[in-house]
Design an enzyme around this catalytic site. Structure first.
Site, PDB file in Angstrom:
ATOM      1  N   PHE A  37       0.813  -1.214   0.000  1.00 48.51           N
ATOM      2  CA  PHE A  37       0.000   0.000   0.000  1.00 48.51           C
ATOM      3  C   PHE A  37       0.847   1.266   0.000  1.00 48.51           C
ATOM      4  O   PHE A  37       0.378   2.336  -0.385  1.00 48.51           O
ATOM      5  CB  PHE A  37      -0.949  -0.007   1.200  1.00 48.51           C
ATOM      6  CG  PHE A  37      -0.332   0.426   2.499  1.00 48.51           C
ATOM      7  CD1 PHE A  37      -0.420   1.746   2.923  1.00 48.51           C
ATOM      8  CD2 PHE A  37       0.341  -0.480   3.305  1.00 48.51           C
ATOM      9  CE1 PHE A  37       0.146   2.158   4.126  1.00 48.51           C
ATOM     10  CE2 PHE A  37       0.907  -0.078   4.511  1.00 48.51           C
ATOM     11  CZ  PHE A  37       0.810   1.240   4.915  1.00 48.51           C
ATOM     12  N   LYS A  38       2.112   1.168   0.397  1.00 41.97           N
ATOM     13  CA  LYS A  38       2.986   2.346   0.440  1.00 41.97           C
ATOM     14  C   LYS A  38       3.139   2.972  -0.945  1.00 41.97           C
ATOM     15  O   LYS A  38       3.411   4.167  -1.070  1.00 41.97           O
ATOM     16  CB  LYS A  38       4.359   1.970   1.000  1.00 41.97           C
ATOM     17  CG  LYS A  38       4.335   1.350   2.394  1.00 41.97           C
ATOM     18  CD  LYS A  38       3.966   2.343   3.462  1.00 41.97           C
ATOM     19  CE  LYS A  38       3.841   1.718   4.837  1.00 41.97           C
ATOM     20  NZ  LYS A  38       5.087   1.335   5.478  1.00 41.97           N
TER      21      LYS A  38
END
Length: 475
Positions: free
Chosen positions: A116-117
């Site tokens: 998700f980063k």
């Protein structure tokens, strides 16, 4: 839109200044002077924007409320350059996947490093390159990673003009896949530093360097950790996108469960809620390193020493000092910078803890701000991975499993619960094999990544040595 420090520094700054700066001069974190408020008409319009014009245009709409020192046409171009189907694998960018009884996964891990980063880091790379080119400047990024921030940052910054990356990580504490994603990069502007310690040692080094204002200015030190407001701001967008997909009208509420170690991801949900997004509950899911769960249950925030930070099978949450938590406490305490300075400056450094259990504001964490929490263990995540695979034919990673386990404990009738996916399971293949007896699917471009040559420098947890390494590669 001007930004202030959580610790009361009198100076106010514009977005592009704090983009390149990271921590405030007094060691605080930046937040906007006030949160823009979203009315019913705007939220209705944003539904159409997302469904008709896509995620990138929704990102522009939200970011433009906070960024007034980049011309709108340039900001829109940066958003459209960042959020493409080519980069994120789908035009929806963050599609919802239904599990059961109003429980959904919001898929955030379709980017280049499968975590998700990427959602924020890809935008941050483009913002850095844009602003540095506009100023004719260079930036040396110093970061700390427990696994996913590092690879997302390095893949977003590799080859970017005017940017070098110095990324610290805890030596031997990331999965083999995570290490390979970072250490196999051969780009000359990427430097990996494996610190003999835990993630909190890495984070302490980043903060110590950032607080050395002379060194910071001389070597143009910036940060990509979630202490950087731009990263957190980019994450606010997918809360709106998830809500829009899960509801049909603005009188509906949703809840979000967020696997959390450093509090950045769920803090973006807090910001979205403060803007007026109809969020019922923000569920903080921790692993065995349960400093955040302990606070939301008891009012005591107690950081752990390195020796007491557990090495777990959801390693990106092996954190016992949650940097972004200071932003929420600032709001909880009525934005009193002096109180925040006393807690995060004095109390934590001297006693390693602070206690708000007897303070009347503590009850507001749940009642006013919607926070609840829960904890998941190795046995829990194995059971959740097996159950999810058996019942839904879905393989989820270890951190997402922590989220699903805790989400089930906090569902409310008639309110969709969205679990924010953390990463694709291939990043934690060893635990998936333990749970399911077979390895997860591996995208073709990552076949054999663990066998590639590695470029990494191992160092003790020593600020002076890290500074010397930075200076050597910048002079």
């Amino acid at each position: 839109m001007l930004y202030l420090s959580t610790r009361g520094h009198p100076e106010r700054k514009h977005f592009c200044d704090i983009l390149l700066e990271g921590l405030a001069p007094d060691g605080g974190l930046y937040l906007p002077e006030s949160y823009p408020q979203i009315d019913d008409a705007t939220l209705t319009r944003w539904r159409t924007v997302y469904h008709k014009q896509g995620y990138s245009e929704l990102a522009f709409e939200i970011l433009s409320l906070y960024i007034d020192d980049i011309p709108p046409e340039d900001l829109r171009a940066l958003c459209h350059k960042t959020y493409t189907a080519a980069v994120f694998g789908t035009g929806e960018i963050v599609p919802l996947r239904h599990m059961e009884d109003s429980l959904w996964l919001e898929a955030l891990s379709n980017g280049p490093t499968l975590a998700f980063k990427d959602m924020a880091m890809q935008l941050l790379g483009n913002l850095f390159e844009y602003e540095l080119k506009r100023r004719g400047e260079q930036l040396n990024i110093l970061g700390a990673t427990s696994g996913d921030t590092g690879s997302a940052a390095e893949h977003a910054m590799r080859g970017k003009e005017g940017v070098r990356v110095f990324m610290t990580s805890p030596h031997g504490r990331m999965s083999a896949f995570q290490q390979a994603q970072m250490f196999s990069l051969q780009d000359q502007n990427i430097h990996n530093i494996a610190i003999e310690g835990v993630f909190d040692d890495c984070q302490d080094i980043v903060k110590a360097v950032s607080n050395d204002l002379e060194f910071k200015r001389k070597y143009k030190i910036g940060t990509v950790n979630s202490i950087n407001w731009a990263r957190l701001l980019a994450q606010v967008v997918y809360y709106f996108a998830g809500y829009i997909q899960a509801t049909e009208s603005n009188d509906q509420k949703v809840s979000f469960t967020v696997p959390s170690g450093n509090f950045g991801n769920v803090c973006a949900g807090h910001v979205a809620r403060m803007m007026g997004l109809p969020i019922h509950t923000l569920v903080v899911a921790t692993n065995e390193n349960d400093v955040l769960d302990e606070f939301f249950r008891t009012g005591v925030y107690r950081v752990r020493a390195s020796a007491d930070t557990h090495e777990t099978s959801s390693p990106s949450m092996d954190i016992s000092k949650a940097s972004n938590f200071e932003r929420f406490i600032f709001d909880l305490l009525g934005r009193d910078g002096a109180q925040v300075q006393a807690l995060f400056g004095a109390a934590l450094s001297q006693q390693g803890r602070f206690d708000l259990s007897q303070n009347p504001v503590f009850a507001q964490a749940a009642q006013r701000y919607g926070f609840v929490s829960g904890k998941s263990t190795h046995a829990d995540r194995l059971a959740t991975i097996r159950d999810t695979h058996a019942r839904f034919g879905m393989t989820i990673d270890t951190h997402t499993a922590d989220g699903v386990k805790v989400a089930r404990e906090h569902r409310s009738p008639g309110i969709p619960m969205l679990v924010l996916e953390t990463a694709l399971p291939i990043k934690f293949a060893e635990t998936i094999v333990e749970a399911l007896g077979h390895a997860p699917e591996r995208p073709a471009k990552f076949v054999g990544i663990e066998d590639l040559p590695k470029r990494v420098q191992v160092m003790p947890a020593d600020v002076a040595q890290v500074k010397a390494y930075i200076a050597q590669h910048c002079d």
